[in-house]
Design a protein around this motif. Sequence first.
Motif, PDB file in Angstrom:
ATOM      1  N   LEU A 576      53.113 -83.080 -22.092  1.00  0.00           N
ATOM      2  CA  LEU A 576      51.464 -83.579 -22.739  1.00  0.00           C
ATOM      3  C   LEU A 576      51.092 -83.524 -23.262  1.00  0.00           C
ATOM      4  CD1 LEU A 576      50.018 -86.082 -20.979  1.00  0.00           C
ATOM      5  CD2 LEU A 576      48.752 -83.973 -19.852  1.00  0.00           C
ATOM      6  N   SER A 577      50.961 -84.959 -24.936  1.00  0.00           N
ATOM      7  CA  SER A 577      49.173 -84.422 -25.572  1.00  0.00           C
ATOM      8  C   SER A 577      48.969 -85.348 -26.165  1.00  0.00           C
ATOM      9  CB  SER A 577      50.852 -84.824 -26.649  1.00  0.00           C
ATOM     10  OG  SER A 577      51.403 -85.975 -27.023  1.00  0.00           O
ATOM     11  N   GLY A 578      47.782 -84.865 -26.846  1.00  0.00           N
ATOM     12  CA  GLY A 578      47.065 -85.518 -26.980  1.00  0.00           C
ATOM     13  C   GLY A 578      45.561 -84.149 -27.236  1.00  0.00           C
ATOM     14  N   SER A 579      44.595 -84.815 -27.214  1.00  0.00           N
ATOM     15  CA  SER A 579      43.268 -83.474 -27.650  1.00  0.00           C
ATOM     16  C   SER A 579      41.951 -85.650 -27.102  1.00  0.00           C
ATOM     17  CB  SER A 579      42.512 -83.540 -28.980  1.00  0.00           C
ATOM     18  OG  SER A 579      44.373 -82.654 -29.476  1.00  0.00           O
ATOM     19  N   GLY A 580      41.172 -83.915 -25.774  1.00  0.00           N
ATOM     20  CA  GLY A 580      39.823 -84.902 -25.474  1.00  0.00           C
ATOM     21  C   GLY A 580      39.242 -84.185 -25.007  1.00  0.00           C
ATOM     22  N   THR A 581      38.359 -84.551 -23.974  1.00  0.00           N
ATOM     23  CA  THR A 581      38.064 -83.922 -22.566  1.00  0.00           C
ATOM     24  C   THR A 581      38.370 -84.004 -21.486  1.00  0.00           C
ATOM     25  OG1 THR A 581      36.598 -85.879 -22.691  1.00  0.00           O
ATOM     26  CG2 THR A 581      36.059 -84.483 -23.594  1.00  0.00           C
ATOM     27  N   ALA A 582      39.099 -84.760 -20.787  1.00  0.00           N
ATOM     28  CA  ALA A 582      39.509 -84.949 -20.019  1.00  0.00           C
ATOM     29  C   ALA A 582      41.363 -85.090 -20.226  1.00  0.00           C
ATOM     30  CB  ALA A 582      38.808 -85.521 -18.471  1.00  0.00           C
ATOM     31  N   VAL A 583      42.024 -85.619 -18.699  1.00  0.00           N
ATOM     32  CA  VAL A 583      43.197 -86.262 -18.283  1.00  0.00           C
ATOM     33  C   VAL A 583      42.835 -87.170 -17.219  1.00  0.00           C
ATOM     34  CG1 VAL A 583      45.641 -85.939 -17.750  1.00  0.00           C
ATOM     35  CG2 VAL A 583      44.645 -83.793 -19.394  1.00  0.00           C
ATOM     36  N   ALA A 584      43.237 -87.810 -17.524  1.00  0.00           N
ATOM     37  CA  ALA A 584      43.125 -89.414 -16.288  1.00  0.00           C
ATOM     38  C   ALA A 584      44.448 -89.188 -15.732  1.00  0.00           C
ATOM     39  CB  ALA A 584      42.683 -90.757 -16.903  1.00  0.00           C
ATOM     40  N   PHE A 585      44.392 -89.860 -14.565  1.00  0.00           N
ATOM     41  CA  PHE A 585      44.942 -90.345 -13.995  1.00  0.00           C
ATOM     42  C   PHE A 585      44.889 -91.171 -12.949  1.00  0.00           C
ATOM     43  CE2 PHE A 585      45.124 -85.529 -13.747  1.00  0.00           C
ATOM     44  CZ  PHE A 585      46.380 -84.875 -14.162  1.00  0.00           C
ATOM     45  N   LEU A 586      46.808 -92.302 -12.742  1.00  0.00           N
ATOM     46  CA  LEU A 586      46.517 -93.146 -11.505  1.00  0.00           C
ATOM     47  C   LEU A 586      47.577 -92.751 -10.601  1.00  0.00           C
ATOM     48  CD1 LEU A 586      46.835 -96.071 -14.089  1.00  0.00           C
ATOM     49  CD2 LEU A 586      44.927 -95.924 -12.480  1.00  0.00           C
ATOM     50  N   GLY A 587      46.752 -92.717  -9.345  1.00  0.00           N
ATOM     51  CA  GLY A 587      47.537 -92.367  -8.296  1.00  0.00           C
ATOM     52  C   GLY A 587      46.534 -92.718  -6.574  1.00  0.00           C
ATOM     53  N   ALA A 588      46.799 -91.902  -5.603  1.00  0.00           N
ATOM     54  CA  ALA A 588      47.323 -91.768  -4.669  1.00  0.00           C
ATOM     55  C   ALA A 588      47.043 -90.717  -3.595  1.00  0.00           C
ATOM     56  CB  ALA A 588      47.103 -92.834  -4.005  1.00  0.00           C
ATOM     57  N   ALA A 589      46.821 -90.257  -2.526  1.00  0.00           N
ATOM     58  CA  ALA A 589      47.265 -89.595  -1.589  1.00  0.00           C
ATOM     59  C   ALA A 589      47.992 -89.955  -0.554  1.00  0.00           C
ATOM     60  CB  ALA A 589      46.189 -89.003  -1.379  1.00  0.00           C
ATOM     61  N   GLY A 590      48.936 -89.586   0.558  1.00  0.00           N
ATOM     62  CA  GLY A 590      49.430 -89.832   1.516  1.00  0.00           C
ATOM     63  C   GLY A 590      49.542 -89.250   3.191  1.00  0.00           C
ATOM     64  N   TYR A 591      48.995 -89.052   3.881  1.00  0.00           N
ATOM     65  CA  TYR A 591      48.706 -88.835   4.772  1.00  0.00           C
ATOM     66  C   TYR A 591      47.172 -88.126   5.051  1.00  0.00           C
ATOM     67  CZ  TYR A 591      53.696 -90.321   6.304  1.00  0.00           C
ATOM     68  OH  TYR A 591      54.563 -90.758   6.500  1.00  0.00           O
ATOM     69  N   GLY A 592      46.226 -88.818   3.960  1.00  0.00           N
ATOM     70  CA  GLY A 592      44.606 -88.106   4.444  1.00  0.00           C
ATOM     71  C   GLY A 592      44.154 -87.707   2.932  1.00  0.00           C
ATOM     72  N   THR A 593      43.342 -87.279   2.544  1.00  0.00           N
ATOM     73  CA  THR A 593      42.823 -87.054   1.234  1.00  0.00           C
ATOM     74  C   THR A 593      43.679 -85.087   1.115  1.00  0.00           C
ATOM     75  OG1 THR A 593      40.568 -87.946   1.013  1.00  0.00           O
ATOM     76  CG2 THR A 593      41.330 -85.636   0.026  1.00  0.00           C
ATOM     77  N   GLN A 594      44.543 -85.311  -0.468  1.00  0.00           N
ATOM     78  CA  GLN A 594      44.886 -84.575  -0.676  1.00  0.00           C
ATOM     79  C   GLN A 594      44.604 -83.869  -2.139  1.00  0.00           C
ATOM     80  OE1 GLN A 594      47.304 -83.103   1.092  1.00  0.00           O
ATOM     81  NE2 GLN A 594      46.959 -84.626   3.020  1.00  0.00           N
ATOM     82  N   SER A 595      44.692 -82.304  -2.134  1.00  0.00           N
ATOM     83  CA  SER A 595      43.891 -81.906  -3.248  1.00  0.00           C
ATOM     84  C   SER A 595      44.348 -80.661  -3.508  1.00  0.00           C
ATOM     85  CB  SER A 595      42.330 -81.032  -3.010  1.00  0.00           C
ATOM     86  OG  SER A 595      41.815 -80.772  -4.329  1.00  0.00           O
ATOM     87  N   GLY A 596      44.993 -80.520  -4.705  1.00  0.00           N
ATOM     88  CA  GLY A 596      45.538 -79.105  -5.278  1.00  0.00           C
ATOM     89  C   GLY A 596      45.544 -78.726  -6.758  1.00  0.00           C
TER      90      GLY A 596
END
Length: 694
Positions: A576-596
């Motif tokens: 992944l390349s670029g400079s900034g303040t964040a990485v933005a994502f499009l997505g979703a979780a399956g089987y409830g809220t998920q985090s990692g």
Amino acid sequence: MRTALLVAALTAAAVVVVAPSASAATAYHVDCAATTGGNGTQSSPWNSLDQVNATTFGPGDQLLFKRGATCTGRLIGTGSGTASAPIRVGAYGTGTARPVINGAGALSAVYLKDVSHWTLNDLRVTNPSGTRAERNGVRVETASADAKAGIVIDGLEVDNVAGWGDKTGTNAAWFSRSSGIMVLGAATAGPINGISIVNNHVHDTGGGGIKISNKPSAYHTSVRIADNRIISAGGDGIVVHGSDAPLVERNRADNLGGGAYPFVAGNFAGMWPINSRNPVFQFNEVTRSYPSIFDSTAWDCDGGIVGTCTYQYNFSAGNAGGFHLGCQTCTSFPNYKAKEVIRYNVSQDDCRAAWVSGSNGPVELHNNTFYCAGNPIDFTLPNGTGATTSIRNNIFVAAHGSFPTAAGVTYDNNLYWGGVTPPSGDTNAVTGDPALAYPGGSGSGFNSVDGYKLRTGSPALGAGAVLAGAGSRDYFGAAVPKADGTVNIGADNGSGVGAHTYPNLKAAFNNTGISKDVNPAIGGFSLSGRSYSSDALAAAGFKTGPVTANGVTFQWTQQYYGFPDNVKAAGQKITLSGSGTAVAFLGAAGYGTQSGTGTVTYTDGTTSTYTLSFTDWWASSPIAGNQVAATLAYHNKAPTTYNNPATGRDEQDVRLFQTSVPITAGKAVASITLPNVGGPLAGAGLHVFAMTVV
């Protein structure tokens, strides 16, 4: 007197010289855009198919159509060439546009009946109509009792043929005789020695792609179908009927059942033989076939097969009916109980791995790699009196499913992982992660089969049994056995590859989370086969190219729905390349809220950690830190009526979410390592569809 004799002798000599010249091969030129019909020379070409069809061609003749011009009507070839001097139909002129033969709804656009030694090359053949019927682009027919030879169809584009799509009802026979390219034999006719169908692009053809239909009085011989692309044909990809030792290799078929003239009803399959002897299918690819009543598999060993039906070194993915159908008892042809040899194939998300029933012929299923990310793996196998089914040295990766055990079914040295349990008879079973290089990887929009090589340290390396008659190579070309005498489990017999770094997010796609409304069965966002609708996403603005959600622009690279389209996060390291303040994502979780937790690596070698969290795709409101990117009024599921896609629609609304994670400002990003949440198979976890540095 002497003068008269000399004149007579010279005259006779002149006749001897002139006669061969008069019967020499001729090049005939056709320009259907010319205003008048000439004598067939390049400077004065014919301008209609009527002039062509009024001519009987002979050995070595050439029939050349002008590039860029279209002839409307039916090309009917008359006369025969010889093995050393075939009749050739091709193109002349400048430019790259092929000449077009447009049948305009005729039975076929090109028709060769009871002829030998014809070669068709470098034409575009089309046969559209507003009404579908028995119809072909190219039709080769043997009807007389004498044998024929030397039919070559090479380098054509055959498209938009309004063939019949319904294999049921009064006109069911029209389906078997409809396709882009057809070889048809009457039951009393002589066979053809030498059928070569190679390098053709066949697409949007009703009834199917390439078919040899009906067996003449004896088997066709020297049959080879190779290096063809069959895309969006409305039925079978390749069917080989009535042939002795036909070879079908290096063909690609995709999106079967769809296209301009889609499949309507009945059954079809990817590439298969019927009423033939010792057919071999190798190095082929069949992907994304639509549902039918029962079949829709990539491969099928059908009725009337004598000897051995061999499928080796093939790849299949996302077919609604799965991997292989053994259907030797499904037809009116005798069941000769042919052996089925299925070896060194790679199967991705074709989870009805094999349905072979009733034939009781021997089945050898060995050294295949089956990867089922979403749907359960499923087998039906011959068993009981006379059955000898051997399942050895295969890799089975699936979150769920089972394996039948019965008399006559033997398992040995297979690897099982992901949630499936080895059958009790497999005393040499290997369990654990096979360490496939990057299963499901789709760097170019189509599958990268290199993802199914084994990584260094895989428990499948050297763990297979040495089998008699196993062939001398694996899927990728490595020797079997290896120099040290060992054999791996699965389709790769190499020594192992290193860890894989993905060049971009698309290359890491490993989950099929989106399906088309007309083919919902191939989705696998969840273990129950549910998925986002590509049609509903498009209506919400998510089409191939840049998309903007909540002020952030992403590249939506999803295009070929039915192939993997998102990354189920399992610790993948992605460039992944670029400079900034964040990485933005499009997505979703399956089987409830998920985090990692994951890691960002910068070009100076430093790293930072982040936490990625997504809301469940069924949730009505986002968790803190997430925003709704799209709300879809429905989603897709496995159809309750197999060949009715409308029964695969679920009115439960689902959502796609957007979130971002902070990165170190002022530093250039080199790569990102995703969290490892739930592993790569469908189930609880995080799904990433797009990402960008902002």
